[in-house]
Design a protein around this motif. Structure first.
Motif, short mmCIF file in Angstrom:
data_model
loop_
_atom_site.label_atom_id
_atom_site.label_comp_id
_atom_site.label_asym_id
_atom_site.label_seq_id
_atom_site.Cartn_x
_atom_site.Cartn_y
_atom_site.Cartn_z
N TRP A 4 0.92 -1.39 -0.10
CA TRP A 4 -0.11 -0.42 -0.61
C TRP A 4 1.30 1.11 0.00
CZ3 TRP A 4 -1.72 2.44 5.00
CH2 TRP A 4 -2.93 3.88 4.74
N ARG A 5 1.76 1.39 0.80
CA ARG A 5 2.67 2.02 0.90
C ARG A 5 3.67 2.69 -0.73
NH1 ARG A 5 3.19 0.59 6.64
NH2 ARG A 5 5.99 -1.04 5.73
N LEU A 6 3.98 1.43 -1.18
CA LEU A 6 4.79 1.70 -2.72
C LEU A 6 3.73 2.25 -3.30
CD1 LEU A 6 6.88 -1.35 -2.51
CD2 LEU A 6 7.77 0.71 -1.56
N LEU A 7 2.69 1.87 -3.02
CA LEU A 7 1.29 2.04 -4.32
C LEU A 7 1.22 3.83 -4.64
CD1 LEU A 7 -1.14 -1.01 -5.07
CD2 LEU A 7 0.45 0.02 -6.31
N GLU A 8 1.33 3.57 -3.25
CA GLU A 8 0.82 5.53 -2.66
C GLU A 8 1.89 6.36 -2.73
OE1 GLU A 8 -1.96 6.45 -1.53
OE2 GLU A 8 -3.22 4.89 -1.50
N THR A 9 3.01 6.36 -2.68
CA THR A 9 4.19 7.12 -3.54
C THR A 9 4.59 6.70 -4.36
OG1 THR A 9 5.45 5.74 -0.91
CG2 THR A 9 6.29 6.51 -2.39
N GLN A 10 3.54 7.86 -5.19
CA GLN A 10 3.55 7.60 -6.80
C GLN A 10 4.83 7.87 -7.72
OE1 GLN A 10 0.28 9.25 -8.79
NE2 GLN A 10 -1.35 8.28 -6.92
N GLU A 68 4.22 -0.56 -14.19
CA GLU A 68 4.10 0.18 -13.02
C GLU A 68 2.47 0.89 -13.58
OE1 GLU A 68 6.96 -1.24 -14.63
OE2 GLU A 68 8.14 -1.01 -12.68
N GLU A 69 2.83 1.54 -14.25
CA GLU A 69 2.07 2.73 -14.48
C GLU A 69 0.39 1.77 -15.45
OE1 GLU A 69 1.14 6.62 -18.29
OE2 GLU A 69 1.29 4.24 -18.88
N LYS A 70 0.42 0.73 -15.52
CA LYS A 70 -1.42 0.18 -16.03
C LYS A 70 -1.63 -0.74 -14.27
CE LYS A 70 -2.28 -0.90 -20.15
NZ LYS A 70 -2.72 -2.54 -21.39
N ALA A 71 -0.58 -0.96 -13.68
CA ALA A 71 -0.96 -1.27 -11.93
C ALA A 71 -1.51 -0.38 -11.22
CB ALA A 71 0.15 -1.52 -11.39
N LEU A 72 -0.71 0.72 -11.59
CA LEU A 72 -0.75 2.24 -10.29
C LEU A 72 -2.13 2.31 -10.53
CD1 LEU A 72 0.25 3.50 -8.95
CD2 LEU A 72 0.97 5.25 -9.98
N GLN A 73 -3.03 2.97 -12.02
CA GLN A 73 -3.53 3.27 -12.51
C GLN A 73 -5.13 2.80 -12.14
OE1 GLN A 73 -3.37 3.00 -17.01
NE2 GLN A 73 -2.99 5.46 -16.63
N PHE A 74 -5.21 1.29 -12.23
CA PHE A 74 -6.01 -0.10 -11.43
C PHE A 74 -6.37 1.28 -10.20
CE2 PHE A 74 -7.43 -3.62 -9.22
CZ PHE A 74 -8.64 -4.02 -10.17
N TYR A 75 -5.49 0.65 -9.71
CA TYR A 75 -4.86 1.03 -8.02
C TYR A 75 -5.82 2.33 -7.52
CZ TYR A 75 -3.62 2.61 -3.58
OH TYR A 75 -3.96 2.64 -1.56
N ASN A 76 -5.39 2.95 -8.12
CA ASN A 76 -6.50 4.23 -8.24
C ASN A 76 -7.89 4.46 -8.50
OD1 ASN A 76 -3.62 5.94 -7.24
ND2 ASN A 76 -3.63 6.43 -9.52
N SER A 77 -7.57 3.87 -9.93
CA SER A 77 -9.72 3.44 -10.36
C SER A 77 -10.38 3.08 -8.78
CB SER A 77 -9.23 2.57 -11.57
OG SER A 77 -10.95 2.18 -11.57
N CYS A 78 -9.46 2.04 -8.63
CA CYS A 78 -10.39 1.49 -7.41
C CYS A 78 -10.51 1.58 -6.46
CB CYS A 78 -9.37 -0.51 -7.09
SG CYS A 78 -9.56 -0.92 -5.39
N MET A 79 -9.52 3.08 -5.78
CA MET A 79 -9.37 3.85 -4.68
C MET A 79 -10.54 5.00 -4.24
SD MET A 79 -7.61 2.61 -2.11
CE MET A 79 -7.29 4.23 -1.08
N ASN A 80 -10.58 5.26 -6.32
CA ASN A 80 -11.31 6.33 -6.63
C ASN A 80 -13.27 6.09 -5.74
OD1 ASN A 80 -13.13 8.55 -7.35
ND2 ASN A 80 -11.97 9.02 -9.06
N THR A 81 -13.40 6.03 -4.62
CA THR A 81 -14.61 5.55 -4.23
C THR A 81 -15.86 6.71 -4.59
OG1 THR A 81 -14.13 6.74 -2.42
CG2 THR A 81 -14.24 3.95 -2.62
#
Length: 721
Positions: A119-125, A134-147
């Motif tokens: 989590w800390r690694l994904l939040e440290t963009q 890495e970019e696709k993984a981060l995009q998916f994670y951000n989309s998931c967090m965008n409640t």
């Protein structure tokens, strides 16, 4: 009578002498006297100096307290649990694992800590390369967090999917499409298997070629038939309430929703009755059946097996002669007959059954109302089983888990770079080498093994491969980029989620189809489960396991050997489980072997009675042997290590010598809730996994000064490994 003046003036110890000898003799005696005093002083000084030297040696060559930050963190971790009011000789599990709120769960805590790091690694963009994994993984994670965006989307994306599947009767918009067409779409496009599960695995017997396995469904709404009818009825009521909520959230008519939800529960209960218990399968010596698609089509004709499996396992090319592995043929026969009957009279209900199940499967990707309904159902079912309340998982953890599922190679590289550098890897490999040497010594001393079998066993160990940290392909970013090329992210999170589901399924199939010269991991590098792969003859220790509080190069060696060393030894012993099965060691002294196995079974039976925890010894015998052997081998390796290398450390302010610390570290790894154990599982309950091996280890009783006859110092021990 009188004496001369000279005589009166002589000292009392002087003797009569001639005038010439008198003075010299007196000086000689005085000199001798002075030498005696000097020698006495020197002897006293020598004794005092020796004592001080021994104190110095003891203080500097004996166990020293480790006061580095990693050791102090470990000390705090150990002190956070353990009931010191209990006798370690009668309940070492509570002595180590008990907390004010129950029992520590060591593996779960480490799993959550590893996810927290991700989590800390994904939040440290960082600045990822355009189009990289890495970019696709981060995009998916951000989309998931965008409640906020997910809430704004509402049920629209889900309703669109339902319409594409033909709709359903409770909303008044239903098209009676072909049953197998809908089933085929659910399996291949949405990863939902309403009547059975199908997945790829390696064939259970040599040469271990890829094969499709058909299993019972997982009954995603957590249907479980309990012994008490009243409790079972309560479970069904809670599930009915949940299904009603799903139907209402999707805009269904309340009266129709109630009708369809009730039918769902009834149908699922009937399917559940068809399941064959594991004990029955074992009694019939048929844990799996090998059939062709053509054979299965005759046995269970309601399902179009070839088209459904072909769509699910693209790009495999299947034919009617394709071999399948099936665990419960009776279930599939009965399921097919029931589906055929209901399709004649209740086709709309069958459609609702599949749609409601899909909504439940997709709930993690839906808005908060669906997730809340699912969470409340799980909580109520948990409470009905009289278990402690389930802690609510934060959103970030769900998103990390989903990102890890779909983008594992990328997150693996991120995790390993952060926590598994060369020094940690080197220390882990060194520990494994010492454990492996101890296994070899142990095998050579077995009383029941034949020379030929021993030779084969040692040859197996020589050829064994070991993988630490992460799979090799996790370090190749270009490979990850290629694997994600078919993933289309957006415009909604549900669409991104489903695109990842399809991509992952295709990747799994391709991994099985393409020949490869290396082992494909079955778990993630941030996971905490070590394992031995029979087909590839490789043992795997993920980076997530080789972390504090289980392992660190700066820990006292007692900790590393007791925690991870015992796990390594257990995994190595799995290679030889076959020898313990009936007929598995034909050249061995079967009489001695069977006596040892019977001793082991009786040993655990006695322990389970003392702990008021009935145990099915036949299910757990192999893993019990692995626990006992793993501890014994790790202790043997540790004892050899400290005998050959001085400078052992211990933890400060804990009043435990290194040997006691070794056993505490072993028990800490086993800590978990007693009621978390699967009654049909292959492992004993957690307290028996602690007490079983310790009570069979005389050194434990020796170092904890356990009186003979106490639970953990019985009069006899089993000698298997």
């Amino acid at each position: 009578m009188g004496q001369s003046q000279d005589s009166r003036m002589r000292p009392p110890w002087s003797q009569e002498s001639s005038p010439e000898e008198g003075p010299s003799t007196a000086r000689s005696q005085q000199w001798k006297r002075a030498i005696g005093v000097l020698i006495a002083v020197l002897l006293c000084g020598l004794l005092l100096g020796s004592s001080m030297l021994w104190v110095y040696i003891f203080r500097n060559c004996g166990p020293r307290p480790c006061e580095t930050p990693v050791c102090l963190d470990l000390l705090a971790h150990y002190l956070a649990s353990g009931n010191r009011s209990v006798d370690p000789c009668t309940d070492f599990f509570s002595f180590v694992c008990e907390t004010a709120n129950g029992t520590r769960n060591s593996f779960q805590a480490l799993t959550e800590e590893n996810k927290s790091l991700l989590w800390r690694l994904l939040e440290t963009q960082g600045s990822w390369h355009l189009g990289s994994g890495e970019e696709k993984a981060l995009q998916f994670y951000n989309s998931c967090m965008n409640t906020d965006a997910i809430e704004a989307e509402g049920v629209g994306p889900l309703q669109q999917i339902i319409e594409e599947l033909g709709g359903w009767h409770i909303s008044g918009n239903w098209t009676s499409l072909d049953f197998n067409r809908t089933l085929r779409l659910l399996m291949s496009q949405y990863g939902h298997f309403p009547f059975f599960r199908a997945h790829l695995r390696l064939h259970p017997t040599p040469p271990h070629t890829p094969v499709i396995q058909i299993d019972q469904p997982d009954f995603g709404i957590l249907l479980q038939k309990e012994q008490e009818q009243k409790l079972y009825a309560q479970i069904l009521r809670e599930q009915l309430t949940y299904l009603n909520r799903l139907g209402i959230l999707l805009g269904g008519d309340p009266q129709k929703v109630q009708q369809h939800a009730s039918w769902f529960i009834s149908f699922t209960s009937r399917l559940f009755q068809f399941l064959r218990p594991l004990e029955q399968q074992q009694a019939q010596d048929k844990l799996f059946h090998v059939v062709t698609i053509k054979d299965l089509q005759k046995m269970a004709p309601a399902i179009d097996w070839l088209s459904c499996l072909q769509a699910t396992f693209m790009p495999m090319s299947l034919s009617p002669t394709q071999t399948l592995v099936v665990h419960d043929l009776d279930y599939l026969r009965n399921m097919s007959q029931l589906v055929e009957e209901e399709l004649l009279t209740s086709r709309d209900m069958i459609q609702s059954y599949m749609i409601l199940g899909l909504v439940d499967t997709l709930s993690p990707a839906l808005d908060s109302k669906f997730r809340k309904a699912r969470r409340e159902l799980r909580q109520k079912l948990w409470e009905l089983k009289e278990r402690p309340p389930l802690p609510a998982s934060p959103r970030w953890m769900k998103c990390v888990e989903s990102t890890g599922d779909f983008f594992e190679p990328t997150l693996a590289a991120m995790f390993v770079r952060e926590v598994f550098g060369p020094s940690i890897q080197s220390a882990a490999m060194e520990l494994f080498a010492e454990i492996k040497d101890a296994v070899i010594i142990r095998l050579k001393k077995l009383s029941w093994i034949s020379e030929e079998t021993l030779k084969e066993a040692l040859n197996k160990l020589t050829k064994l491969q070991v993988e630490m940290g992460a799979p090799k392909q996790a370090w190749n970013p270009e490979l990850a980029k290629e694997e994600y090329s078919d993933i289309q992210l957006g415009p909604t999170f549900l669409q991104s989620f489903l695109s990842c589901v399809r991509s992952l399924q295709i990747r799994k199939v391709q991994h099985f189809l393409h020949p490869f010269s290396y082992h494909r991991w079955t778990g993630s590098p941030w996971g905490v489960n070590a394992y031995y792969s029979v087909p590839d003859h490789v043992v795997v220790f993920p980076a997530g396991l080789l972390q504090p509080p289980f392992f660190h190069p700066g820990y006292p060696r007692a900790v590393n050997f007791g925690a991870v060393g015992s796990i390594m030894a257990h995994e190595l012993l799995r290679i030889f489980y076959q020898l313990l099965l009936p007929g598995g060691c034909p050249g061995c002294d079967t009489h001695v072997l069977q006596e040892a196995l019977l001793c082991l079974e009786n040993h655990y039976t006695a322990l389970s009675l003392s702990n008021m925890a009935p145990l099915n010894g036949s299910h757990t015998l192999l893993e019990n042997s692995g626990d006992i052997g793993g501890l014994a081998i790790a202790f043997q390796a540790y004892s050899k290590k400290i005998a050959e290398h001085s400078g052992e450390m211990t933890l400060p302010n804990q009043d435990l010598n290194p040997y006691q610390l070794f056993f505490q570290s072993y028990a800490q790894v086993m800590c978990r809730e007693l009621n978390s154990q699967d009654p049909q599982g292959s492992y004993s309950p957690p307290n028996l996994r602690v007490h079983g091996p310790l009570s069979n280890t005389p050194d434990f009783a020796k170092h904890f000064h356990c009186p003979r006859g106490t639970l953990l110092n019985p009069s006899a021990h089993c000698k298997l490994w």
